[in-house]
Enzyme design. Sequence first.
Site, PDB file in Angstrom:
ATOM      1  N   ASP A   9      12.861-112.663  62.334  1.00 51.35           N
ATOM      2  CA  ASP A   9      11.693-111.805  62.499  1.00 51.35           C
ATOM      3  C   ASP A   9      10.829-112.367  63.630  1.00 51.35           C
ATOM      4  O   ASP A   9      10.661-113.584  63.731  1.00 51.35           O
ATOM      5  CB  ASP A   9      10.899-111.759  61.190  1.00 51.35           C
ATOM      6  CG  ASP A   9       9.866-110.661  61.179  1.00 51.35           C
ATOM      7  OD1 ASP A   9       8.869-110.787  61.933  1.00 51.35           O
ATOM      8  OD2 ASP A   9      10.025-109.683  60.439  1.00 51.35           O
ATOM      9  N   ILE A  10      10.294-111.502  64.482  1.00 52.95           N
ATOM     10  CA  ILE A  10       9.482-111.975  65.604  1.00 52.95           C
ATOM     11  C   ILE A  10       8.074-112.404  65.170  1.00 52.95           C
ATOM     12  O   ILE A  10       7.363-113.049  65.935  1.00 52.95           O
ATOM     13  CB  ILE A  10       9.384-110.928  66.741  1.00 52.95           C
ATOM     14  CG1 ILE A  10       8.727-109.645  66.254  1.00 52.95           C
ATOM     15  CG2 ILE A  10      10.745-110.660  67.350  1.00 52.95           C
ATOM     16  CD1 ILE A  10       8.370-108.681  67.369  1.00 52.95           C
TER      17      ILE A  10
ATOM     18  N   ASN B  93      10.634-102.902  51.888  1.00 54.68           N
ATOM     19  CA  ASN B  93       9.519-101.969  51.753  1.00 54.68           C
ATOM     20  C   ASN B  93      10.048-100.556  51.964  1.00 54.68           C
ATOM     21  O   ASN B  93      10.718-100.292  52.962  1.00 54.68           O
ATOM     22  CB  ASN B  93       8.439-102.267  52.797  1.00 54.68           C
ATOM     23  CG  ASN B  93       7.836-103.639  52.614  1.00 54.68           C
ATOM     24  OD1 ASN B  93       7.552-104.059  51.505  1.00 54.68           O
ATOM     25  ND2 ASN B  93       7.639-104.345  53.714  1.00 54.68           N
TER      26      ASN B  93
ATOM     27  N   VAL C 248       8.933 -99.852  60.005  1.00 56.77           N
ATOM     28  CA  VAL C 248      10.058 -99.402  60.833  1.00 56.77           C
ATOM     29  C   VAL C 248      10.932 -98.472  60.001  1.00 56.77           C
ATOM     30  O   VAL C 248      11.392 -98.855  58.920  1.00 56.77           O
ATOM     31  CB  VAL C 248      10.885-100.594  61.361  1.00 56.77           C
ATOM     32  CG1 VAL C 248      12.058-100.107  62.196  1.00 56.77           C
ATOM     33  CG2 VAL C 248      10.013-101.546  62.167  1.00 56.77           C
TER      34      VAL C 248
ATOM     35  N   HIS D 186      15.719-102.088  56.139  1.00 58.28           N
ATOM     36  CA  HIS D 186      15.826-103.510  56.452  1.00 58.28           C
ATOM     37  C   HIS D 186      15.377-104.316  55.242  1.00 58.28           C
ATOM     38  O   HIS D 186      14.503-103.903  54.486  1.00 58.28           O
ATOM     39  CB  HIS D 186      15.030-103.892  57.702  1.00 58.28           C
ATOM     40  CG  HIS D 186      13.582-103.524  57.670  1.00 58.28           C
ATOM     41  ND1 HIS D 186      13.135-102.219  57.801  1.00 58.28           N
ATOM     42  CD2 HIS D 186      12.465-104.283  57.543  1.00 58.28           C
ATOM     43  CE1 HIS D 186      11.813-102.197  57.759  1.00 58.28           C
ATOM     44  NE2 HIS D 186      11.384-103.438  57.592  1.00 58.28           N
TER      45      HIS D 186
ATOM     46  N   HIS E 282      13.966-108.074  54.232  1.00 59.39           N
ATOM     47  CA  HIS E 282      13.400-109.349  54.664  1.00 59.39           C
ATOM     48  C   HIS E 282      13.959-110.425  53.738  1.00 59.39           C
ATOM     49  O   HIS E 282      13.971-110.249  52.517  1.00 59.39           O
ATOM     50  CB  HIS E 282      11.874-109.346  54.516  1.00 59.39           C
ATOM     51  CG  HIS E 282      11.178-108.328  55.348  1.00 59.39           C
ATOM     52  ND1 HIS E 282      10.581-108.636  56.549  1.00 59.39           N
ATOM     53  CD2 HIS E 282      10.961-107.000  55.145  1.00 59.39           C
ATOM     54  CE1 HIS E 282      10.022-107.548  57.053  1.00 59.39           C
ATOM     55  NE2 HIS E 282      10.241-106.533  56.226  1.00 59.39           N
TER      56      HIS E 282
END
Length: 126
Positions: A39-40, A97, A106, A110, A112
């Site tokens: 993750d950025i 989420n 987004v 995805h 996390h």
Amino acid sequence: MPIDATLPYDDQNIFAKILRGEIPSTRVYEDEWAIAFHDIAPQAPQHILVIPRGAYVSWDDFSARGSDAEIAGFVRAVGAVARQAGMVADGYRLLANIGQDAGQVVPHLHVHVFAGQPLGPMLART
């Protein structure tokens, strides 16, 4: 800004662009079903995102439309990422989420994967 997870898939979202190689990412895992990258804006010492290669908006969308092979492959990829990153012994947290109230930003499914410190309670009490 959180998104409506019932909207059609937007192939211009950042994860779709990462999948196509239009935006760079630091990939830590890749197979025919998923890719994983750091993750950025990490929220824990270890914070990896795992995304399916298919065009799915959310877990709900994926579980309804994904093939058995895609679903099994993605779930196995999430586990492989945690094992490969050395997260299993001390523990890790998975977070997906889905939709506006959950804070999905987004519109591509995805997961996390967090680790590297005690992660506290599941939800902050309000």
